[in-house]
Write an enzyme that holds these catalytic residues in place. Structure first.
Site, PDB file in Angstrom:
ATOM      1  N   THR A 103      -3.143  -5.552 -35.502  1.00 20.77           N
ATOM      2  CA  THR A 103      -3.963  -6.704 -35.894  1.00 20.77           C
ATOM      3  C   THR A 103      -4.190  -7.556 -34.652  1.00 20.77           C
ATOM      4  O   THR A 103      -3.280  -7.694 -33.822  1.00 20.77           O
ATOM      5  CB  THR A 103      -3.302  -7.560 -36.998  1.00 20.77           C
ATOM      6  OG1 THR A 103      -3.943  -8.843 -37.027  1.00 20.77           O
ATOM      7  CG2 THR A 103      -1.821  -7.794 -36.786  1.00 20.77           C
TER       8      THR A 103
ATOM      9  N   ARG B 192      -5.726 -17.253 -38.662  1.00 17.70           N
ATOM     10  CA  ARG B 192      -5.622 -18.201 -39.778  1.00 17.70           C
ATOM     11  C   ARG B 192      -4.275 -18.899 -39.796  1.00 17.70           C
ATOM     12  O   ARG B 192      -4.192 -20.098 -39.971  1.00 17.70           O
ATOM     13  CB  ARG B 192      -5.810 -17.454 -41.108  1.00 17.70           C
ATOM     14  CG  ARG B 192      -7.228 -17.505 -41.597  1.00 17.70           C
ATOM     15  CD  ARG B 192      -7.362 -16.925 -42.974  1.00 17.70           C
ATOM     16  NE  ARG B 192      -7.026 -15.515 -42.994  1.00 17.70           N
ATOM     17  CZ  ARG B 192      -7.775 -14.566 -43.533  1.00 17.70           C
ATOM     18  NH1 ARG B 192      -8.899 -14.874 -44.113  1.00 17.70           N
ATOM     19  NH2 ARG B 192      -7.395 -13.305 -43.540  1.00 17.70           N
TER      20      ARG B 192
ATOM     21  N   ARG C   2      -8.869  -3.697 -47.410  1.00 17.19           N
ATOM     22  CA  ARG C   2      -7.732  -4.445 -47.962  1.00 17.19           C
ATOM     23  C   ARG C   2      -7.758  -4.104 -49.445  1.00 17.19           C
ATOM     24  O   ARG C   2      -8.591  -4.610 -50.184  1.00 17.19           O
ATOM     25  CB  ARG C   2      -7.923  -5.946 -47.745  1.00 17.19           C
ATOM     26  CG  ARG C   2      -7.881  -6.356 -46.282  1.00 17.19           C
ATOM     27  CD  ARG C   2      -7.831  -7.868 -46.135  1.00 17.19           C
ATOM     28  NE  ARG C   2      -7.579  -8.253 -44.756  1.00 17.19           N
ATOM     29  CZ  ARG C   2      -8.515  -8.663 -43.898  1.00 17.19           C
ATOM     30  NH1 ARG C   2      -9.762  -8.749 -44.293  1.00 17.19           N
ATOM     31  NH2 ARG C   2      -8.194  -8.989 -42.667  1.00 17.19           N
TER      32      ARG C   2
ATOM     33  N   ASP D 198       0.456 -11.775 -35.308  1.00 11.48           N
ATOM     34  CA  ASP D 198       1.131 -12.668 -36.261  1.00 11.48           C
ATOM     35  C   ASP D 198       2.232 -11.973 -37.053  1.00 11.48           C
ATOM     36  O   ASP D 198       2.578 -12.403 -38.142  1.00 11.48           O
ATOM     37  CB  ASP D 198       0.098 -13.259 -37.240  1.00 11.48           C
ATOM     38  CG  ASP D 198      -0.593 -12.181 -38.070  1.00 11.48           C
ATOM     39  OD1 ASP D 198      -0.483 -10.986 -37.720  1.00 11.48           O
ATOM     40  OD2 ASP D 198      -1.234 -12.536 -39.065  1.00 11.48           O
TER      41      ASP D 198
ATOM     42  N   GLY E 230      -7.529  -5.861 -41.566  1.00  8.56           N
ATOM     43  CA  GLY E 230      -8.593  -6.074 -40.577  1.00  8.56           C
ATOM     44  C   GLY E 230      -8.477  -5.052 -39.459  1.00  8.56           C
ATOM     45  O   GLY E 230      -7.375  -4.752 -39.009  1.00  8.56           O
TER      46      GLY E 230
ATOM     47  N   ASP F 129       0.969  -7.310 -41.872  1.00 16.17           N
ATOM     48  CA  ASP F 129       2.117  -7.350 -42.796  1.00 16.17           C
ATOM     49  C   ASP F 129       1.734  -7.038 -44.248  1.00 16.17           C
ATOM     50  O   ASP F 129       2.561  -6.537 -45.009  1.00 16.17           O
ATOM     51  CB  ASP F 129       2.961  -8.622 -42.649  1.00 16.17           C
ATOM     52  CG  ASP F 129       2.149  -9.880 -42.626  1.00 16.17           C
ATOM     53  OD1 ASP F 129       0.945  -9.807 -42.931  1.00 16.17           O
ATOM     54  OD2 ASP F 129       2.727 -10.931 -42.304  1.00 16.17           O
TER      55      ASP F 129
ATOM     56  N   ASP G  66      -4.301 -10.629 -34.456  1.00 17.15           N
ATOM     57  CA  ASP G  66      -3.704 -11.976 -34.543  1.00 17.15           C
ATOM     58  C   ASP G  66      -2.351 -12.131 -33.850  1.00 17.15           C
ATOM     59  O   ASP G  66      -1.923 -13.245 -33.586  1.00 17.15           O
ATOM     60  CB  ASP G  66      -3.510 -12.364 -36.016  1.00 17.15           C
ATOM     61  CG  ASP G  66      -4.818 -12.676 -36.699  1.00 17.15           C
ATOM     62  OD1 ASP G  66      -5.864 -12.582 -36.043  1.00 17.15           O
ATOM     63  OD2 ASP G  66      -4.793 -13.014 -37.900  1.00 17.15           O
TER      64      ASP G  66
HETATM   65  O1  F6P Z   1      -6.218 -10.570 -39.406  1.00 17.09           O
HETATM   66  C1  F6P Z   1      -7.269 -10.422 -38.531  1.00 17.09           C
HETATM   67  C2  F6P Z   1      -8.371 -11.403 -38.841  1.00 17.09           C
HETATM   68  O2  F6P Z   1      -9.421 -11.158 -37.927  1.00 17.09           O
HETATM   69  C3  F6P Z   1      -7.990 -12.873 -38.812  1.00 17.09           C
HETATM   70  O3  F6P Z   1      -7.939 -13.414 -37.531  1.00 17.09           O
HETATM   71  C4  F6P Z   1      -9.070 -13.471 -39.646  1.00 17.09           C
HETATM   72  O4  F6P Z   1      -8.609 -14.662 -40.220  1.00 17.09           O
HETATM   73  C5  F6P Z   1      -9.321 -12.414 -40.697  1.00 17.09           C
HETATM   74  O5  F6P Z   1      -8.879 -11.200 -40.142  1.00 17.09           O
HETATM   75  C6  F6P Z   1     -10.772 -12.292 -41.088  1.00 17.09           C
HETATM   76  O6  F6P Z   1     -10.874 -11.341 -42.087  1.00 17.09           O
HETATM   77  P1  F6P Z   1     -12.246 -10.708 -42.590  1.00 17.09           P
HETATM   78  O7  F6P Z   1     -12.703  -9.714 -41.574  1.00 17.09           O
HETATM   79  O8  F6P Z   1     -11.905 -10.079 -43.882  1.00 17.09           O
HETATM   80  O9  F6P Z   1     -13.221 -11.843 -42.726  1.00 17.09           O
END
Ligand code: F6P
Length: 322
Positions: free
Chosen positions: A127, A173, A74, A131, A13, A105, A129
């Protein structure tokens, strides 16, 4: 000594501050007399030959931009060993000896695989998050929480005008850091995060009722994405307490926007550090923040670490929003 060639990619992301990290890698590399390539769309760029040599001006005027100029992805394909070998061969064909991988990660696992295939990689945590267990801070988090608080403050204005309860879902998440910090900063009556098991009666209803008793008439509840169900919670609060409730999912608005000073500065420090590690011939490492300082760790060690939840911060949240 022969001129070194390195490359940089962003993966997973996107996060505000990734551009600042790319800029730092390109400029620190060139400063060290290296050639620096930008790889587009994460690891896919190595599989599709989607790369371009960068110069000092390639990264001009990007430090304040959200998103990532290198695009991101990804990559499912890159999880296959065959693809990892092919990517390493492609790097060798271009003389690329090291790659800086900016992401979460999942991206670090990619960096580990590419290092195992013979190309030194250094991870930089990027990121929103926050996390990543091995690092106290991930590039993008500060911008995301500042965006979230701006939105929640606006939601509070209208909740207050209508004597309503507003339930706001923020991203995260598996990690509740965005929710916890936004919740504290917003004075949320309740904060629900994946790290702490909750009971709706005790952790939402009773908290609203207790504050009602002291005269409060509008309420903000912040919920992490990993907990979810904000629409159901709004309906439940309406039925159970007779208060009008509205649910808002902030979503991807939290991923965009101009990075804060903190994100620009940390990204610059981390990008610089990553290049310095590659210049020493090191690979399979991640740049991290520990005790407020920028340092580095072995990727395996970093990926094995478990996140330590900040209980004390959670206690603060529960004690002050009453
Ligand atoms: O990891 C960053 C993040 O924004 C999370 O907070 C979220 O759960 C996820 O990516 C959303 O991913 P996508 O943009 O693929 O919907």
């Amino acid at each position: 000594m022969a001129q070194k060639t390195i490359a940089v990619l962003t993966s997973g992301g996107d996060a505000p501050g990734m551009n600042a990290a790319v800029r730092a890698v390109v400029r620190s590399g060139i400063n060290r007399n290296m050639r620096v390539f930008g790889i587009y769309r994460g690891f896919n760029g190595l599989l599709n030959g989607d790369i371009e040599e960068m110069n000092l001006r390639s990264v001009s005027d990007i430090i304040g931009n959200g998103g990532t100029m290198l695009y991101t992805a990804r990559s499912e394909e890159f999880k296959q060993k065959e693809a990892q070998e092919r990517a390493a061969d492609f790097c060798r064909s271009k003389g690329i000896e090291g790659v800086v991988v900016i992401g979460g990660d999942g991206s670090f696992r990619g960096a580990r695989a590419l290092t195992a295939a013979g190309i030194n990689c250094i991870g930089v945590p990027g990121t929103i998050d926050n996390d990543i267990a091995c690092s106290e801070y991930t590039v993008g988090f500060d911008t995301a929480i500042n965006t979230a608080i701006d939105m929640v403050d606006r939601i509070r204005d209208t909740a207050q005008s209508h004597d309503r309860c507003s339930i706001v879902e923020v991203m995260g998440r598996r990690c509740g850091d965005i929710a916890l910090q936004t919740g504290i900063a917003a004075g949320a009556t309740a904060i629900l995060i994946p790290e702490v098991e909750y009971n709706t009666e005790r952790d939402v209803i009773a908290r609203i009722v207790n504050t009602q008793k002291t005269g409060k008439k509008h309420f903000v509840i912040v919920v992490a994405e990993g907990v979810g169900h904000v629409g159901d919670l709004a309906k439940y609060i309406e039925q159970r307490l007779g208060i009008e409730a509205r649910a808002t999912i902030l979503g991807h608005v939290q991923r965009g926007g101009s990075p804060t000073v903190r994100d620009r500065v940390v990204a610059s420090q981390m990008g610089y550090e990553a290049v310095s590690l590659l210049d020493q011939g090191l690979g399979n490492r991640v740049v991290v923040m520990r005790d407020g300082k920028i340092t580095d760790l072995d990727i395996n060690e970093a990926l094995d670490m478990e996140r330590v939840f900040d209980d004390k911060l959670y206690k603060v949240a529960m004690s002050v929003s009453i």
